[in-house]
Scaffold this active site. Structure first.
Site, PDB file in Angstrom:
ATOM      1  N   SER A  72       0.814  -1.213   0.000  1.00 11.60           N
ATOM      2  CA  SER A  72       0.000   0.000   0.000  1.00 11.60           C
ATOM      3  C   SER A  72       0.848   1.265   0.000  1.00 11.60           C
ATOM      4  CB  SER A  72      -0.943   0.013   1.209  1.00 11.60           C
ATOM      5  OG  SER A  72      -1.912  -1.010   1.105  1.00 11.60           O
ATOM      6  N   CYS A  81      -9.628  -2.133   3.487  1.00 11.44           N
ATOM      7  CA  CYS A  81      -8.889  -0.945   3.061  1.00 11.44           C
ATOM      8  C   CYS A  81      -9.284  -0.511   1.645  1.00 11.44           C
ATOM      9  CB  CYS A  81      -7.383  -1.186   3.202  1.00 11.44           C
ATOM     10  SG  CYS A  81      -6.417   0.343   3.272  1.00 11.44           S
ATOM     11  N   LEU A  82      -8.410  -0.680   0.651  1.00 11.59           N
ATOM     12  CA  LEU A  82      -8.789  -0.300  -0.713  1.00 11.59           C
ATOM     13  C   LEU A  82     -10.004  -1.101  -1.164  1.00 11.59           C
ATOM     14  CD1 LEU A  82      -8.089   1.401  -3.248  1.00 11.59           C
ATOM     15  CD2 LEU A  82      -6.717  -0.532  -4.035  1.00 11.59           C
ATOM     16  N   GLN A  98     -13.026   0.687  -0.025  1.00  6.73           N
ATOM     17  CA  GLN A  98     -13.325   1.871  -0.822  1.00  6.73           C
ATOM     18  C   GLN A  98     -13.920   1.500  -2.173  1.00  6.73           C
ATOM     19  OE1 GLN A  98      -9.503   3.787  -0.940  1.00  6.73           O
ATOM     20  NE2 GLN A  98      -9.367   3.909   1.290  1.00  6.73           N
ATOM     21  N   ASN A 143      -3.586   2.148   7.153  1.00  2.77           N
ATOM     22  CA  ASN A 143      -2.678   2.707   6.155  1.00  2.77           C
ATOM     23  C   ASN A 143      -3.482   3.073   4.915  1.00  2.77           C
ATOM     24  OD1 ASN A 143      -0.700   3.370   4.327  1.00  2.77           O
ATOM     25  ND2 ASN A 143       0.009   1.278   4.018  1.00  2.77           N
ATOM     26  N   GLY A 148      -4.844   6.712   2.354  1.00  2.00           N
ATOM     27  CA  GLY A 148      -4.872   8.142   2.086  1.00  2.00           C
ATOM     28  C   GLY A 148      -6.216   8.630   1.604  1.00  2.00           C
ATOM     29  N   TYR A 149      -7.161   7.698   1.385  1.00  2.00           N
ATOM     30  CA  TYR A 149      -8.507   8.045   0.912  1.00  2.00           C
ATOM     31  C   TYR A 149      -9.539   7.483   1.879  1.00  2.00           C
ATOM     32  CZ  TYR A 149      -6.303   9.411  -3.462  1.00  2.00           C
ATOM     33  OH  TYR A 149      -5.510  10.031  -4.396  1.00  2.00           O
ATOM     34  N   HIS A 203      -7.128  -2.624   9.186  1.00  2.00           N
ATOM     35  CA  HIS A 203      -6.520  -3.921   8.881  1.00  2.00           C
ATOM     36  C   HIS A 203      -6.742  -4.918  10.011  1.00  2.00           C
ATOM     37  CE1 HIS A 203      -4.272  -2.892   5.187  1.00  2.00           C
ATOM     38  NE2 HIS A 203      -4.351  -1.672   5.688  1.00  2.00           N
ATOM     39  N   GLU A 215      -6.082  -7.968  10.058  1.00  6.89           N
ATOM     40  CA  GLU A 215      -4.964  -8.917  10.151  1.00  6.89           C
ATOM     41  C   GLU A 215      -3.762  -8.288  10.843  1.00  6.89           C
ATOM     42  OE1 GLU A 215      -3.394  -6.314   7.160  1.00  6.89           O
ATOM     43  OE2 GLU A 215      -5.418  -7.048   7.555  1.00  6.89           O
TER      44      GLU A 215
END
Length: 366
Positions: free
Chosen positions: A45, A246-247, A250, A288, A290-291, A331, A333
């Site tokens: 990431s 995470c991503l 999104q 972690n 940024g969006y 996260h 994990e």
């Protein structure tokens, strides 16, 4: 040997060089974790970013073979206040300097990382360059301001070919947007029959594998730069139980009609408190990104917010109102960080089991 970090706002920070000797340009970000630097530097990431660690002493337990989150680091640089040259740990195999030299990734130590962090918090993430002392600073600043950073982050870190990680439990197709090894480890620990596929795999190709569940992984960059994944998710939701991290979280939001926006300086660290709205329970999480998913955009979508960040109120979890699908921004994990949220993998297994039972009952009653 001296090395400098030059930022697009004209700031210059001079320190000691370690690691590779090449120049690197990237988005300069900071991480507040006190430990776990090996997992941080190997997290896909961080592709294209120059990572600053706010904890002052880094490298004191060295590098070992077990704590990597990817085989090849994707970061463009590493910045620390004080670098430990003589690590002490029973698992230590090499120093940070040796590790970065082997991979030709530049590092910088001895600068005021508190000052750099304050600059990022005030102005937001900035483009920067790690370079030698013989450059024209004004010219570098001009180049940085004109530089358009690449946007194909996910393509750079995703697997190019599908591969299995066999087990005898539920079959889970993992869509790799920049997967941390910790996600694969947690699925393997639950005996899942895992098939990892590239980021641009279509919904039809995934359904052909007859999965019991779909995992959307973490990854770098702007989720709107991965339109093929958004289309894939639209073709999956409701057909197979889905869990996104995470991503992946999104992308799931975008596929469901919500919107994502860039945070000023992001969430990067292992001490972020997140509240589960239904239970009121707070988990300390590793993050972690940024969006973020724009909370106001959830209205008039089939989604509901399940978790929020206590530091700034941003969206940290979603679930679909009608389909078996849920996602989190953080996260579960860990790697590195606390394991408060590890139970979400059990929730995923339970969702798969419930979905299969309901399907069997429908067949029996048909």
């Amino acid at each position: 040997m001296k090395r400098q970090l030059i930022l697009e706002d004209g700031t210059v920070l001079v320190g000691e060089a370690f690691g590779g000797e090449n120049e690197k340009t990237g988005e300069v970000v900071f991480n507040t974790g006190m430990t776990g630097y090996q997992e941080i530097l190997s997290d896909p990431s961080y592709c294209g970013q120059i990572v600053t660690l706010t904890y002052p002493l880094i490298g004191n337990y060295g590098i070992n073979r077990d704590d990597f989150e990817s085989i090849n680091p994707s970061i463009h640089g590493f910045i620390v206040k004080e670098l430990c040259d003589h690590p002490s740990n029973f698992r230590n195999e090499q120093t940070l300097d040796q590790f970065f030299k082997e991979r030709n990734i530049p590092g910088l130590s001895g600068i005021d990382t508190r000052k750099l962090t304050r600059i990022i918090r005030q102005h937001g993430t900035l483009k920067g360059r790690l370079c030698g002392m013989d450059v024209d600073v004004d010219k570098v600043v001009e180049e940085l301001r004109a530089t358009v950073l690449f946007t194909d982050h996910v393509k750079r870190v995703s697997t190019s070919d599908a591969y299995p990680s066999p087990g005898r439990g539920y079959r889970v197709v993992v869509v790799d947007f920049g997967m941390k090894h910790g996600i694969l480890r947690e699925l393997n620990n639950r005996n899942c029959d895992v098939i990892v596929v590239p980021y641009n795999t279509t919904a039809e190709e995934i359904l052909r594998l007859k999965p019991d569940g779909i995992m959307l992984t973490n990854g770098p960059g702007d989720p709107k730069d991965v339109p093929e994944a958004i289309e894939m998710i639209k073709g999956i939701v409701g057909k197979i139980p889905l869990f996104g991290i995470c991503l992946g979280h999104q992308l799931f939001a975008l596929a469901s009609g919500a919107n994502t926006v860039k945070l000023k300086f992001g969430h990067r660290g292992s001490n972020h408190p997140v509240k589960h709205l239904k239970t009121g329970k707070v988990a300390i999480t590793s993050q972690n990104h940024g969006y973020t998913v724009e909370a106001a955009s959830i209205e008039n979508t089939p989604l509901e917010i399940t978790h929020i960040a206590l530091n700034d109120g941003t969206v940290e979890g979603l679930k679909h109102k009608d389909a078996p699908a849920f996602t989190v921004q953080y996260h579960p994990e860990a790697s590195p960080g606390p394991e408060d949220a590890n139970v979400l993998f059990e929730d995923f297994m339970n969702m798969i089991e419930t979905f299969k039972k309901e399907g069997e009952e429908l067949c029996q009653n048909a």
